[in-house]
Design a protein around this motif. Structure first.
Motif, short mmCIF file in Angstrom:
data_model
loop_
_atom_site.label_atom_id
_atom_site.label_comp_id
_atom_site.label_asym_id
_atom_site.label_seq_id
_atom_site.Cartn_x
_atom_site.Cartn_y
_atom_site.Cartn_z
N ARG A 69 3.66 -5.72 0.08
CA ARG A 69 2.98 -6.90 -0.42
C ARG A 69 2.10 -6.57 -1.63
O ARG A 69 1.96 -7.39 -2.55
CB ARG A 69 2.14 -7.52 0.69
CG ARG A 69 2.99 -8.17 1.78
CD ARG A 69 2.13 -8.66 2.93
NE ARG A 69 2.96 -9.30 3.96
CZ ARG A 69 2.50 -9.69 5.15
NH1 ARG A 69 1.22 -9.49 5.46
NH2 ARG A 69 3.31 -10.27 6.01
N GLY A 70 1.51 -5.38 -1.63
CA GLY A 70 0.70 -4.99 -2.78
C GLY A 70 1.51 -4.79 -4.04
O GLY A 70 1.00 -4.97 -5.15
N LYS A 71 2.78 -4.42 -3.90
CA LYS A 71 3.66 -4.23 -5.06
C LYS A 71 4.42 -5.50 -5.43
O LYS A 71 5.25 -5.47 -6.36
CB LYS A 71 4.67 -3.11 -4.79
CG LYS A 71 4.03 -1.78 -4.45
CD LYS A 71 3.09 -1.29 -5.53
CE LYS A 71 2.47 0.05 -5.15
NZ LYS A 71 1.48 0.51 -6.13
N ASN A 72 4.14 -6.60 -4.74
CA ASN A 72 4.75 -7.90 -5.05
C ASN A 72 6.28 -7.84 -5.01
O ASN A 72 6.98 -8.29 -5.92
CB ASN A 72 4.29 -8.40 -6.44
CG ASN A 72 2.81 -8.62 -6.50
OD1 ASN A 72 2.20 -9.09 -5.54
ND2 ASN A 72 2.20 -8.26 -7.63
N VAL A 73 6.80 -7.26 -3.94
CA VAL A 73 8.26 -7.18 -3.76
C VAL A 73 8.75 -8.50 -3.18
O VAL A 73 8.17 -9.04 -2.23
CB VAL A 73 8.62 -6.00 -2.83
CG1 VAL A 73 10.13 -5.94 -2.61
CG2 VAL A 73 8.10 -4.70 -3.41
N VAL A 107 5.08 7.48 -1.44
CA VAL A 107 5.73 7.78 -0.15
C VAL A 107 4.71 7.73 0.98
O VAL A 107 4.94 7.09 2.03
CB VAL A 107 6.43 9.15 -0.23
CG1 VAL A 107 6.90 9.58 1.16
CG2 VAL A 107 7.59 9.10 -1.19
N ILE A 108 3.56 8.38 0.79
CA ILE A 108 2.55 8.42 1.84
C ILE A 108 1.98 7.01 2.08
O ILE A 108 1.77 6.59 3.22
CB ILE A 108 1.43 9.40 1.47
CG1 ILE A 108 2.01 10.82 1.30
CG2 ILE A 108 0.34 9.40 2.51
CD1 ILE A 108 2.71 11.35 2.53
N ALA A 109 1.72 6.26 0.97
CA ALA A 109 1.19 4.91 1.13
C ALA A 109 2.18 4.00 1.86
O ALA A 109 1.78 3.15 2.68
CB ALA A 109 0.85 4.32 -0.24
N PHE A 110 3.47 4.20 1.62
CA PHE A 110 4.47 3.34 2.27
C PHE A 110 4.59 3.65 3.76
O PHE A 110 4.57 2.74 4.60
CB PHE A 110 5.82 3.52 1.57
CG PHE A 110 6.94 2.82 2.27
CD1 PHE A 110 7.08 1.44 2.19
CD2 PHE A 110 7.86 3.54 3.03
CE1 PHE A 110 8.11 0.80 2.85
CE2 PHE A 110 8.89 2.90 3.69
CZ PHE A 110 9.02 1.52 3.59
N VAL A 111 4.73 4.92 4.11
CA VAL A 111 4.93 5.24 5.53
C VAL A 111 3.66 4.99 6.34
O VAL A 111 3.74 4.75 7.54
CB VAL A 111 5.41 6.70 5.69
CG1 VAL A 111 6.73 6.91 5.00
CG2 VAL A 111 4.37 7.69 5.17
N VAL A 113 -4.59 13.59 -7.46
CA VAL A 113 -4.95 13.02 -8.76
C VAL A 113 -4.73 11.51 -8.80
O VAL A 113 -5.56 10.77 -9.32
CB VAL A 113 -4.15 13.71 -9.88
CG1 VAL A 113 -4.47 13.10 -11.23
CG2 VAL A 113 -4.43 15.20 -9.88
N PHE A 114 -3.60 11.04 -8.25
CA PHE A 114 -3.19 9.65 -8.46
C PHE A 114 -3.23 8.85 -7.17
O PHE A 114 -3.04 9.38 -6.07
CB PHE A 114 -1.76 9.58 -9.02
CG PHE A 114 -1.59 10.24 -10.35
CD1 PHE A 114 -2.18 9.70 -11.49
CD2 PHE A 114 -0.84 11.41 -10.47
CE1 PHE A 114 -2.01 10.31 -12.71
CE2 PHE A 114 -0.68 12.02 -11.68
CZ PHE A 114 -1.27 11.47 -12.82
N THR A 115 -3.46 7.55 -7.35
CA THR A 115 -3.16 6.58 -6.31
C THR A 115 -1.71 6.13 -6.49
O THR A 115 -1.03 6.53 -7.44
CB THR A 115 -4.10 5.38 -6.40
OG1 THR A 115 -3.92 4.74 -7.67
CG2 THR A 115 -5.56 5.81 -6.27
N SER A 116 -1.25 5.28 -5.59
CA SER A 116 0.14 4.83 -5.70
C SER A 116 0.36 4.02 -6.98
O SER A 116 1.39 4.17 -7.66
CB SER A 116 0.51 3.99 -4.48
OG SER A 116 -0.33 2.84 -4.39
N THR A 117 -0.62 3.20 -7.35
CA THR A 117 -0.48 2.39 -8.57
C THR A 117 -0.59 3.26 -9.81
O THR A 117 0.20 3.12 -10.76
CB THR A 117 -1.55 1.30 -8.60
OG1 THR A 117 -1.45 0.50 -7.42
CG2 THR A 117 -1.39 0.40 -9.82
N ALA A 118 -1.56 4.17 -9.85
CA ALA A 118 -1.72 5.04 -11.01
C ALA A 118 -0.54 5.98 -11.17
O ALA A 118 -0.16 6.34 -12.29
CB ALA A 118 -3.02 5.84 -10.88
#
Length: 549
Positions: free
Chosen positions: A165-169, A153-157, A205-210
């Motif tokens: 683009r990083g998630k290849n949508v 959520v934070i990475a998206f906003v 603890v996590f990044t968006s990918t992790a």
């Protein structure tokens, strides 16, 4: 809208118990179907405001029961979140309408999707209940998304274009993602909505990918706990509780709108209110189940506290016991110190003995190595002697065989000796004969030379005789007498003839003597060869006897 209403009704009317596993619920089966993809496409592409509210409500009904199933679709749900943030205060308009302040314009769908956009013009104009109004439903969706995937959520906003683009949508709109949201607009609109939220542990603890890759955090979380955690993170107890919804903690009767004269609108509103009432009943069950679980946890904590008090009392009793044991320990340490000194002394003695034993062992090992070397040499010598003995035995066996073969010859050794004496005497005589032959040959050579000389003299004499005869046959004067030389030669002729006869007799004698000598020589050589052969055999026998001795 009727289809979304029917789906909401089907979801809420399906029998459900809070103790049931989330994966076995009807909501989880719906989340695992292809319907969710169509629902997300509708939330992303359609511009109907009431349809968006109902679809978002349906997604909120499914989300607590299937967070693990919906994890791969989080990037699409983030796009829905971006639309919900803008739609909260700015209703949707079609891409054909003119963009202006106070509204949210949705771009045209990508042509490859073949999507027919449902716009607001086709919707029935009815008053939505409070729990389906944009502000409330958008806030509930933000709470659910932040409680489940806060890092995404934070990475998206913060930067929606880079995130997508990083998630290849795949492209959803006919324009690039840069034209869908202006830079920083979502972060500006999102900041006041989550200002009072608590810090989610996943942000640390996590990044968006992790966060999307970690599936273990959903293993022991059911729908009731998911709702309770989301409400706790959003500090909903400090917010207004006048609105009833899926994530509300206080149960209040829904606020019905003012009656309208249109019966169709009343029927639609009643359907929405009934669905929300069923949602509220389900949430009540979930809260009661969660409260019961918390009560059991509280009882367990009380029991643990009683055990702690009992443990404290035991600790006090054990403290006095420890003091007594400490004094005993001091005495034991004193005794142990004395014993240790004795032990150290005893260890020193043992070390000395071990050192002497090691030296003795080293000496023994050296001696053993020397003895092994000598033994190895002795074995090698014995082996060589055995080989030599075998060879000697073999030679002895051969010599014995040869001696056995030569035994008949040994018996006639005396005969051989006698024969050797005879042959030796014969050899001596032979040597004398040979010497005489040599002397005879010398005499024969001398006689031969004498004969040659006599022959020359004879030829000369004959020539003179012939010449004299010729002279006699010629007439000669009477007064002249023969020469004195002729008279002398004539006188000498009778003397030369007897000497020639005697020389011829000597030559014949010597020739005969020479032939006899040659015959005897041949005979003696033959006998000598036989004697030499017998002598060699006898010497071989003598050599065998020496070897045996």
């Amino acid at each position: 809208m009727p289809i979304a209403t029917l789906l909401v009704r089907a979801v809420v009317e399906y029998p459900y118990e809070p103790s049931d596993p989330s994966s076995a619920t009807h909501m989880a089966r719906v989340a695992n179907s292809s319907f969710v993809e169509e629902l997300l496409l509708s939330l992303i592409l359609d511009t109907g405001n009431r349809l968006f509210s109902l679809n978002l409500r349906l997604l909120l009904a499914i989300l607590p029961y299937a967070p693990l199933i919906l994890t791969p679709k989080v990037p699409l749900m983030a796009i829905v979140l971006g639309r919900a943030i803008s739609w909260r205060d700015r209703p949707f308009i079609d891409y054909t309408s003119t963009a202006r302040d106070g509204v949210t314009q949705t771009q045209a769908p990508e042509a490859s999707l073949s999507w027919d956009v449902a716009n607001s013009a086709a919707e029935m104009d009815i008053e939505m209940p409070d729990h389906l109004k944009p502000r409330r439903i958008a806030q509930l969706y933000i709470i659910a998304m932040y409680g489940a995937w806060p890092s995404n959520v934070i990475a998206f906003v913060r930067d929606p274009v880079s995130y997508i683009r990083g998630k290849n949508v795949n492209p959803m709109y006919a324009v690039d993602w840069d034209r869908v949201w202006s830079p920083g607009v979502l972060a500006t609109r999102m900041e006041p909505l989550i200002r009072d939220f608590r810090l989610h542990p996943s942000l640390v603890v996590f990044t968006s990918t992790a966060e999307l890759a970690d599936s273990k955090r959903w293993e022991r979380i059911d729908a009731a706990e998911f709702i309770a955690r989301s409400q706790a993170l959003s500090n909903s107890d400090q917010q207004a509780t006048s609105h009833i919804g899926l994530f509300d903690e206080d149960e209040q009767p829904p606020a019905y709108p003012e009656p309208t004269p249109n019966p169709i609108k009343l029927e639609k509103e009643n359907e929405l209110l009934r669905s929300e009432a069923k949602f509220t009943g389900r949430v009540r069950k979930q809260y009661l189940y969660h409260i019961g679980r918390l009560h059991r946890t509280s009882l367990r904590l009380n029991n643990d506290e009683a055990e702690i008090h009992s443990f404290v009392n035991r600790l006090k009793a054990q403290t006095s016991q420890i003091a007594e044991l400490t004094s005993q320990l001091s005495q034991a340490r004193t005794d142990a110190s004395q014993a240790q000194q004795k032990h150290v002394k005893w260890q020193g003695q043992l070390r000395e003995k071990v050192a002497s034993f090691r030296e003795e062992k080293a000496t023994w090992q050296t001696e053993a190595a020397r003895i092994r070397a000598e033994l190895s040499d002795a074995h090698a010598t014995v082996k060589a002697q055995r080989e030599e003995l075998a060879e000697v035995k073999n030679e002895r066996f051969k010599l014995q065989n040869r001696l056995t073969e030569a035994e008949p010859k040994i018996r006639h050794l005396s005969d051989y000796e006698t024969r050797m004496k005879q042959l030796t005497e014969s050899q001596r005589l032979w040597d004398e004969d040979v010497q005489r032959c040599k002397e005879a040959l010398q005499q024969a050579e001398a006689s031969k030379a004498r004969c040659h000389e006599l022959e020359q003299m004879l030829r000369t004499s004959r020539q003179e005789t012939v010449d004299r005869a010729r002279a006699i046959d010629r007439p000669a004067p009477v007064s002249q007498g023969p020469p004195a030389s002729q008279i002398a030669n004539r006188d000498q002729l009778p003397d030369n003839r007897p000497s020639n006869d005697k020389a011829s007799q000597d030559i014949g004698f010597y020739i005969k003597l020479l032939e006899d000598a040659e015959a005897r020589n041949v005979k003696l050589e033959r006998e000598n060869l036989e004697v030499n052969g017998n002598v060699h055999d006898t010497s071989f026998i003598f050599a065998d006897e020496d070897v045996q001795e």
